[in-house]
Design an enzyme around this catalytic site. Structure first.
Site, PDB file in Angstrom:
ATOM      1  CB  CYS A 454      -0.943   0.006   1.191  1.00 16.40           C
ATOM      2  SG  CYS A 454      -0.103   0.044   2.786  1.00 16.40           S
ATOM      3  CG  HIS A 857      -3.990   0.621   4.891  1.00 14.46           C
ATOM      4  ND1 HIS A 857      -3.506  -0.202   3.912  1.00 14.46           N
ATOM      5  CD2 HIS A 857      -5.041   1.281   4.339  1.00 14.46           C
ATOM      6  CE1 HIS A 857      -4.239  -0.064   2.827  1.00 14.46           C
ATOM      7  NE2 HIS A 857      -5.176   0.846   3.059  1.00 14.46           N
TER       8      HIS A 857
END
Length: 1041
Positions: A454, A857
């Site tokens: 990510c 994240h």
């Protein structure tokens, strides 16, 4: 009397005399006649009607028969009986064939004459059987039209019950056999009129008996889906479409597209023939049904049928635009076929050669209807040229032809394309199936997470949404090159043109991953971004050297080794660039210059250093970050001990272990960070032109407008962090400056100012600090206000342009009254000596979700921002704006009122997107601003700002020439072919998956969470609406996805 009449009509007397005598015969019908005389008269008149040699004889027969039947009804009832009528229908009349239309006309008139007689009921029963037999014999259009007239007037003759269904089905088959061989207008009009009568009969039956409708429609589909090569159903079936209730579209399309018994070949035939129906004049709603079937097939992902039919019929549909009667329906179908066929330009390019001729022809007729039609056609053509912009040689004649018609806005074009793609068709036909794959309603493509990637996905999406950078990358001619830039171009091209919902960037990931990054493990997105930009920059430098080397070889120059090439590239990197022509693309887009000025407070000698940068790392003000440092021991926190680092391009190794190695960076300036160790915040700012070095070494400089003790409710802004970064400081204690003039460590004053601004300003908020006690990197969770408009103070200095990037100069302070700044600056106006605010618009925000660098994240918010836009009114024009005086000039702070005003500006705040790995959704700037307040662990980390009202030096010869139809450059043929091939493969994959799901539909679960807005779960969570992988949001050991 019958003998007299027979002799009269066959005599040679003048016609007026005959008419007078016929009138006398008609009047004599009132007189009594016996049964034999009546029967003889009925027989004669019947013969005249059916076998009359001319119109006069047939007319006389009708007049006399009607008169005698009216006054002698019982006798006519006895004559016009079941046996007589049955004989006419089955055997004909004398030499007259039973299928002659005159027989049906005679029976039609006879029924009118005995309508009030009881025996008519027997005739109705007889005709119910006979009309069904007649229809089964496939009568010609004329006979079928006469039969329809009879049945329309005498509905009692229509078969009842189950026979009515059979009758309707057989009538549909009969229409399917209709043909018109003539090309004359009169015959064609008559043919259309005959077909219309038959279709109206069916409509009346469907209304009277609704149970006959569905079997009739099934028969229509059976006819048009037939794969029998010996039979081609008539286009006349199109006349029935207008009579099918539009409310049945959903039910019928669902039945057709989900019926497993309907083979692909049959569906293809049916769709092709329905498209052929567009040529049928006066038929209504044909385009509606064709479009509905196209959407239905897309909904169940039968893309093979759609591709075959579109390529086969697109030219035929376009040719129908020449005919005004069918033009509206043809344009509707053409628009849907083109706009939905987005995986390849093949369908559009089939009609491209014909567009100019059609436009010129319609413009010349001058009709208002033609002009209105051309406006619609022009909008469609612009949409297609926007989507497939890589063919300027094909499109330039079209652009010239339609230049006088309005061009739709880019936002409207995007909306039309996003709503029309096959993969955007909602599947309401099988609600228990999982949501169809395909681009979201945003029209943007996500990036598949390849395993803790990510950090890369968020950065790539931010760079892709940097519009001008993306356009420059796509415009590069990199054929035959296998560079990283080529792979980035490939990735950008797929993000722009793929039909996939999300693209897997495996090749680019392997090529761009830093060597020290462990695969499938957590990494820093800022570190990755710096490495990526540096690689691209270094690569371009080497390619330039290699190009010059090839040129030298062609001129018989001595060969150079690879080491020499690398050395030359390093020399080019180290050397200051003097013009845009010598810059790499990365330098042009992201490169800026920062000047560092250090003045020894003992001997007053000064040194200056100009360094290039691609991003600025902004530290938090110490007073605001110490209290909110998550899980941090104040006693061991570097920020608590020394005031916090001020980062520049990368973190200091002691504070950010494992961070980007500055040695590998081409123009990432780390020296400012190493020089500017944490010191106490400055005490005072003075104007640059009045700068003088204080005599007391212990005196500090303080920025009055940078909060030193923010309250609990105060939220620092990016402007505050930028001001703190550029604020002057005193180097004392462990941070003392080594003065070459004094040959010892001395207290010194250090100031920094930006002397050349980048096109794209990258700001990294230093949220990770090294905890020396626990030996981990902690995260600062402070909320930071993100202004839409940021003013960057830039002080351009021309007096040092001829000097090297790093140098020192001693200044004699014999004249204390003259400031140091005046000695170092060239002569100029007052404004020249103060920084000029350069406006920037927020382009993208990379957000880190998590409580530490070891977990979390990444996702990003972004929007399309180009360098040119609406006129910008600087923030300092606002009454609440303030200019901060400093040792280097004015540092401008955008007040919150201006930010709120910007939020209401639709041109600035609209069309924000949330990129969360594979998931892309619409969002708003309010969501960007409130992300940390809503989800405390989600904080802005990397910001991209675009300089406003700037013109990129590399784009001067592209969009202005008209070759970049949609603002993006045309793709290389190699790239376009690769995308087209992958799009076809994707559609085939979707079709196979849809078929597999259809087989399991009975047992499939209906539960799934819609791909909705991000109001419930944090965007960075790994819940159903998040973009991450497994693990809960609060899991401490959760990896970065």
């Amino acid at each position: 009397m019958d003998k007299i009449l027979e002799g009269l009509v066959s005599s040679s007397h003048p016609l007026p005399l005959k008419r007078v005598i016929v009138r006398k015969v008609v009047e004599s019908a009132e007189h009594w006649l016996d049964e034999a005389q009546c029967e003889a008269m009925f027989d004669l008149t019947t013969r005249l009607i059916l076998e009359g040699q001319d119109h006069f004889q047939r007319q006389v027969g009708h007049q006399v028969l009607e008169a005698y039947a009216r006054y002698h009804r019982p006798e006519f009832e006895s004559f016009f009986n079941k046996t007589f009528v049955l004989g006419l229908l089955q055997q004909g009349y004398h030499s007259l064939d039973r299928k002659d239309v005159a027989i049906l006309d005679y029976i039609h008139n006879g029924l009118k004459l005995i309508m009030s007689c009881p025996s008519v009921l027997d005739l109705f029963s007889l005709l119910q059987v006979e009309v069904l037999r007649m229809v089964c014999e496939r009568p010609e259009p004329q006979l079928c039209a006469r039969l329809s007239d009879l049945l329309t007037d005498f509905v009692q003759c229509i078969p009842k019950g189950k026979l009515s269904i059979t009758f309707c089905q057989q009538l549909v088959r009969t229409i399917g056999h209709f043909q018109c061989q003539s090309t004359q207008e009169k015959e064609l009009r008559e043919y259309v009129s005959q077909v219309t009568k038959v279709s109206n009969l069916l409509q009346n039956i469907w209304k009277a008996e609704p149970s006959t409708l569905l079997p009739s429609l099934q028969e229509i589909f059976a006819s048009i889906s037939s794969t029998d090569a010996s039979f081609e159903p008539s286009v006349a079936l199109a006349s029935l479409v207008q009579h099918i209730p539009l409310q049945m579209i959903t039910v019928l399309i669902r039945s057709l597209t989900t019926d497993p018994n309907v083979k692909d070949a049959s569906m293809t035939q049916a769709l092709c023939r329905m498209i052929d129906w567009l040529s049928w004049p006066l038929a209504q709603h044909v385009d509606t049904w064709v479009t509905a079937l196209l959407k239905g097939l897309a909904g169940v992902q039968k893309f093979t049928i759609l591709i075959d039919v579109t390529l086969l019929k697109i030219e035929l549909v376009f040719n129908r635009l020449w005919f005004p009667l069918v033009r509206p329906g043809a344009l509707a179908v053409l628009s849907h076929m083109l706009l939905s066929f987005q995986h390849s330009p093949e369908a559009f390019h089939v009609i491209v050669p014909h567009v100019v001729h059609l436009v010129h022809s319609l413009r010349s007729d001058g009709l208002p209807s033609s002009t209105a039609f051309l406006v619609q056609l022009t909008e469609l053509i612009h949409c297609m040229m926007y989507h497939y912009s890589g063919f300027p040689d094909l499109y330039e004649p079209i652009l010239e032809a339609v230049k006088d018609f309005p061009k739709p806005s880019e936002e409207k074009i995007k909306l039309i394309l996003n709503q029309s793609a096959w993969t955007s068709q909602s599947n309401a036909l099988a609600s228990c199936l999982s949501r169809l794959s395909g681009k979201s309603e945003t029209g943007k493509t996500g990036l598949i997470n390849l395993g803790n990637t990510c950090y890369m996905n968020s950065v790539i999406q931010a760079l892709f949404m940097a519009t001008d950078f993306r356009r420059q990358v796509l415009s590069l001619n990199l054929n035959g090159c296998n560079s990283l830039m080529k792979k980035l171009q490939h990735l950008f091209a797929f993000l722009a043109h793929t039909q996939r919902e999300a693209y897997a960037p495996r090749i680019f990931f392997e090529a761009s991953r830093p060597p020290w990054f462990t695969p499938r493990s957590q990494q820093d997105c800022s570190e990755y971004l710096r490495f990526l930009l540096d690689r691209l920059h270094e690569e371009e430098k080497i390619l330039k050297v290699q190009a010059s080397r090839k040129l030298s070889e062609s001129l018989s120059c001595p060969e150079t080794s690879l080491q020499e090439v690398a050395g030359q590239a390093a020399a080019l990197t180290a050397a200051p660039y003097t013009s845009d022509g010598e810059k790499t693309l990365i330098e042009t887009m992201f490169g800026g210059k920062l000047q560092t000025h250090i003045c020894c407070l003992n001997c007053r000698s000064t040194s200056q250093k100009v360094e290039a940068f691609t991003d600025l790392s902004l530290a938090f003000c110490p007073s605001s970050s110490v209290d909110n440092l998550s899980f941090q021991d104040p006693a061991s926190s570097p920020n608590a001990q020394d005031g916090g680092p001020v980062g520049f391009c990368a973190s200091s190794p002691s504070e950010e272990p494992g961070a980007y190695d500055p040695v590998t960076a081409a123009f990432v300036c780390d020296s400012a960070l190493s020089e500017r160790r944490a010191g106490s915040p400055p005490d005072k700012f003075c104007c640059a032109e009045n700068t003088s070095v204080p005599s007391e070494p212990s005196k500090n400089f303080v920025n009055k407008d940078v909060p030193q003790n923010l309250g609990a409710d105060a939220t620092p802004s990016v402007t505050d962090l930028l001001n703190y970064f550029l604020a002057p400081e005193i180097l004392t204690g462990d941070n003392q400056y080594y003065c070459e003039n004094c040959a010892s460590l001395q207290n010194a004053e250090k100031t920094m100012q930006i002397t050349e601004e980048p096109e794209y300003l990258i700001l990294t908020l230093l949220r990770f600090s090294y905890d020396q006690k626990y030996h981990v990197r902690r995260k600062i969770l402070d909320n930071v206000s993100l202004p839409l408009v940021l003013e960057l103070p830039v002080k351009r200095t021309t007096s040092f342009s001829s000097l090297s990037e790093s140098w020192s100069i001693d200044v004699d302070f014999t004249d204390i009254s003259e400031s140091l700044a005046k000695k170092l600056k060239p002569s100029g106006t007052e404004e020249d000596r103060c920084p000029r605010p350069v406006p920037y618009l927020l382009s993208s925000v990379v957000v880190h979700s998590g409580v530490s660098s070891e977990s979390g994240h990444y996702y990003s918010y972004a929007r399309n921002v180009t360098g040119t836009g609406a006129p910008y009114r600087p923030c300092h024009h606002h009454p609440e704006a303030r200019a901060l005086a400093s040792a280097q000039g004015h540092l401008l702070e955008s007040p919150s009122a201006v930010v709120e005003q910007d939020l209401e500006n639709k041109e600035i705040s609209k069309e924000w997107f949330l990129f969360n790995d594979s998931r892309v959704t619409f969002t708003s700037f309010q969501s960007v601003q409130k992300i940390t307040s809503r989800f405390p662990k989600d904080t802005a980390y990397v910001l991209l700002y675009r300089k406003q009202n700037s013109t990129n030096a590399l784009s001067g010869n592209n969009s202005a020439s008209g070759l970049w139809v949609n603002g993006d450059p045309p793709l290389q043929k190699e790239l376009m072919d690769a995308i087209t091939k992958d799009n076809i493969l994707y559609l085939q994959e979707q079709e196979l998956n849809a078929r597999a799901r259809a087989l399991q539909a009975a047992s499939a679960s209906c539960s799934f969470r819609p791909n909705g807005f991000d109001d419930n779960d944090p965007p960075g969570s790994c819940g159903p609406t998040g973009g991450g992988g497994g693990g809960g949001f609060n899991t401490v050991s959760r990896l970065v996805f």
